[in-house]
Design a protein around this motif. Structure first.
Motif, PDB file in Angstrom:
ATOM      1  N   MET A   1       0.846  -1.189   0.000  1.00  0.00           N
ATOM      2  CA  MET A   1       0.000   0.000   0.000  1.00  0.00           C
ATOM      3  C   MET A   1       0.892   1.253   0.000  1.00  0.00           C
ATOM      4  N   PRO A   2       0.682   2.185  -0.922  1.00  0.00           N
ATOM      5  CA  PRO A   2       1.519   3.394  -0.923  1.00  0.00           C
ATOM      6  C   PRO A   2       1.185   4.311   0.251  1.00  0.00           C
ATOM      7  N   LYS A   3       2.120   5.214   0.520  1.00  0.00           N
ATOM      8  CA  LYS A   3       1.899   6.180   1.592  1.00  0.00           C
ATOM      9  C   LYS A   3       0.771   7.126   1.212  1.00  0.00           C
ATOM     10  N   MET A   4       0.061   7.607   2.224  1.00  0.00           N
ATOM     11  CA  MET A   4      -0.989   8.602   1.978  1.00  0.00           C
ATOM     12  C   MET A   4      -0.335   9.970   1.900  1.00  0.00           C
ATOM     13  N   LYS A   5      -0.907  10.858   1.110  1.00  0.00           N
ATOM     14  CA  LYS A   5      -0.372  12.218   0.996  1.00  0.00           C
ATOM     15  C   LYS A   5      -1.066  13.151   1.972  1.00  0.00           C
ATOM     16  N   SER A   6      -0.267  13.982   2.622  1.00  0.00           N
ATOM     17  CA  SER A   6      -0.812  15.033   3.483  1.00  0.00           C
ATOM     18  C   SER A   6      -1.190  16.220   2.616  1.00  0.00           C
ATOM     19  N   GLU A  55     -12.133  19.053  14.101  1.00  0.00           N
ATOM     20  CA  GLU A  55     -10.941  18.224  14.244  1.00  0.00           C
ATOM     21  C   GLU A  55     -10.938  17.029  13.297  1.00  0.00           C
ATOM     22  N   LYS A  56     -12.084  16.415  13.085  1.00  0.00           N
ATOM     23  CA  LYS A  56     -12.166  15.229  12.229  1.00  0.00           C
ATOM     24  C   LYS A  56     -11.751  15.547  10.791  1.00  0.00           C
ATOM     25  N   SER A  57     -12.211  16.670  10.258  1.00  0.00           N
ATOM     26  CA  SER A  57     -11.875  17.028   8.880  1.00  0.00           C
ATOM     27  C   SER A  57     -10.396  17.370   8.726  1.00  0.00           C
ATOM     28  N   ILE A  58      -9.795  17.964   9.758  1.00  0.00           N
ATOM     29  CA  ILE A  58      -8.366  18.295   9.704  1.00  0.00           C
ATOM     30  C   ILE A  58      -7.528  17.034   9.784  1.00  0.00           C
ATOM     31  N   ARG A  59      -7.946  16.089  10.610  1.00  0.00           N
ATOM     32  CA  ARG A  59      -7.211  14.819  10.702  1.00  0.00           C
ATOM     33  C   ARG A  59      -7.277  14.037   9.390  1.00  0.00           C
ATOM     34  N   ARG A  60      -8.344  14.221   8.647  1.00  0.00           N
ATOM     35  CA  ARG A  60      -8.458  13.580   7.335  1.00  0.00           C
ATOM     36  C   ARG A  60      -7.458  14.193   6.343  1.00  0.00           C
ATOM     37  N   LEU A  61      -7.221  15.505   6.464  1.00  0.00           N
ATOM     38  CA  LEU A  61      -6.259  16.182   5.596  1.00  0.00           C
ATOM     39  C   LEU A  61      -4.822  15.827   5.963  1.00  0.00           C
ATOM     40  N   LEU A  62      -4.600  15.507   7.258  1.00  0.00           N
ATOM     41  CA  LEU A  62      -3.256  15.224   7.759  1.00  0.00           C
ATOM     42  C   LEU A  62      -3.215  13.829   8.397  1.00  0.00           C
ATOM     43  N   PRO A  63      -3.086  12.791   7.606  1.00  0.00           N
ATOM     44  CA  PRO A  63      -3.184  11.434   8.147  1.00  0.00           C
ATOM     45  C   PRO A  63      -2.065  11.064   9.121  1.00  0.00           C
ATOM     46  N   TYR A  64      -0.905  11.728   9.057  1.00  0.00           N
ATOM     47  CA  TYR A  64       0.218  11.380   9.933  1.00  0.00           C
ATOM     48  C   TYR A  64       0.429  12.378  11.056  1.00  0.00           C
ATOM     49  N   LEU A  65      -0.585  13.181  11.371  1.00  0.00           N
ATOM     50  CA  LEU A  65      -0.477  14.202  12.421  1.00  0.00           C
ATOM     51  C   LEU A  65      -0.437  13.547  13.791  1.00  0.00           C
TER      52      LEU A  65
END
Length: 65
Positions: A1-6, A55-65
């Motif tokens: 699986m490739p890395k997710m993009k922030s 917070e949920k929408s921001i965590r979706r934008l930043l998967p490695y936060l």
């Protein structure tokens, strides 16, 4: 699986706290500063925590936060 993009724009605006929250800068510190008093501008320098409703929408934008 490739890395997710922030989302790079979101990565520059938000940082994680030690307790797992998300901190952000306050709005209103970029222009028309002459009409704002010193105390108000000083308060705008401080960081704030993101509202739990967003917070949920921001965590979706930043998967490695």
């Amino acid at each position: 699986m490739p890395k997710m993009k922030s989302n790079r724009g979101a990565a520059k605006r938000f940082k994680a706290t030690g307790g797992g929250g998300i901190k952000r800068a306050k709005a209103g510190k970029s222009h028309i500063l002459s009409t704002k008093n010193r105390k108000r501008k000083r308060g705008l320098r401080a960081k704030a925590l993101v509202n739990p409703a967003n917070e949920k929408s921001i965590r979706r934008l930043l998967p490695y936060l």
